[in-house]
Design a protein around this motif. Structure first.
Motif, short mmCIF file in Angstrom:
data_model
loop_
_atom_site.label_atom_id
_atom_site.label_comp_id
_atom_site.label_asym_id
_atom_site.label_seq_id
_atom_site.Cartn_x
_atom_site.Cartn_y
_atom_site.Cartn_z
N ASN A 7 0.55 -1.09 0.26
CA ASN A 7 -0.43 -0.03 0.24
C ASN A 7 0.86 1.42 -0.46
OD1 ASN A 7 -2.39 1.36 0.05
ND2 ASN A 7 -2.81 1.23 2.04
N GLN A 11 1.04 4.56 -2.99
CA GLN A 11 0.87 5.20 -2.47
C GLN A 11 2.12 6.55 -3.32
OE1 GLN A 11 -2.08 6.87 -1.36
NE2 GLN A 11 -3.10 5.31 -1.25
N GLY A 15 0.45 8.32 -5.99
CA GLY A 15 0.58 9.90 -4.91
C GLY A 15 1.13 10.93 -5.89
N ILE A 19 2.82 13.44 -1.96
CA ILE A 19 2.60 12.36 -1.44
C ILE A 19 4.81 12.20 -1.09
CG2 ILE A 19 2.15 10.33 -1.67
CD1 ILE A 19 0.06 11.97 -0.42
#
Length: 191
Positions: A7, A11, A15, A19
């Protein structure tokens, strides 16, 4: 554990620039925390003592001392990713998460990165100048500067300048225009 790592990788890859910058800040914070923990467990106190050659603060923080400024030119960038404590990191990254996301939606990833880095550089140069010009600050000595506050301030100022009348829900209930948040943040930071 594998799901969490997958995960996080997802991300990071999917992102935006904000991020990626948050990830870098958190990774640097965790890495320095691990180094400090290992040093404490191994009782390497003199190796990492304040003023020692190996302290992360000495090598990666920005200093208002002209000798250190010119002998460690990388510090004008690296200081933006080193934080003085968990709350320092948390507050900077929370503000950056919301404001960086908004700025990136309006201006894109390249400009977000540029504003982050140039804001940090500009903040360091103001810090350097202020500590070497004003007697009140120069009497305190050359205190190292760490954290993304100048970069976050630049992001907030950029979005507040670009879209000042955008309303933001503070605490999920109070509608406040973005320029008012920016003004309050600058005043609190100056105090």
């Amino acid at each position: 554990m594998a799901n969490i790592l997958d995960n996080l990788k997802y991300q990071f890859k999917s992102g935006g620039m904000y991020i990626k910058l948050i990830f870098i800040n958190v990774i640097v914070f965790v890495a320095f925390g691990l180094i400090a923990t290992i040093a404490a467990l191994m009782q390497w106190d003199d190796l990492f003592a304040n003023g020692s050659v190996f302290t992360p603060t000495r090598w990666f923080s920005f200093s208002s001392d002209p000798g250190l400024f010119f002998s460690r030119p990388w510090a004008i960038i690296t200081y933006m990713f080193v934080h003085g404590g968990f709350m320092h990191l948390l507050m900077n990254m929370l503000i950056f998460f919301f404001m960086g996301k908004m700025l990136e939606q309006y201006l894109g990833t390249k400009k977000t990165l540029s504003i982050y880095v140039l804001g940090g550089i500009f903040g360091a140069l103001i810090y350097f100048g202020a500590h070497n010009i004003f007697p009140l600050l120069s009497e305190k000595g050359h205190v190292p500067m760490v954290g993304a506050s100048a970069s976050v301030m630049a992001i907030l100022a950029a979005i507040a300048t670009y879209a000042p009348n955008v309303e933001v829900h503070v605490f999920g209930a109070i509608k406040v225009k973005l320029y008012i948040i920016a003004i309050l943040y600058v005043l609190i930071d100056l105090m």
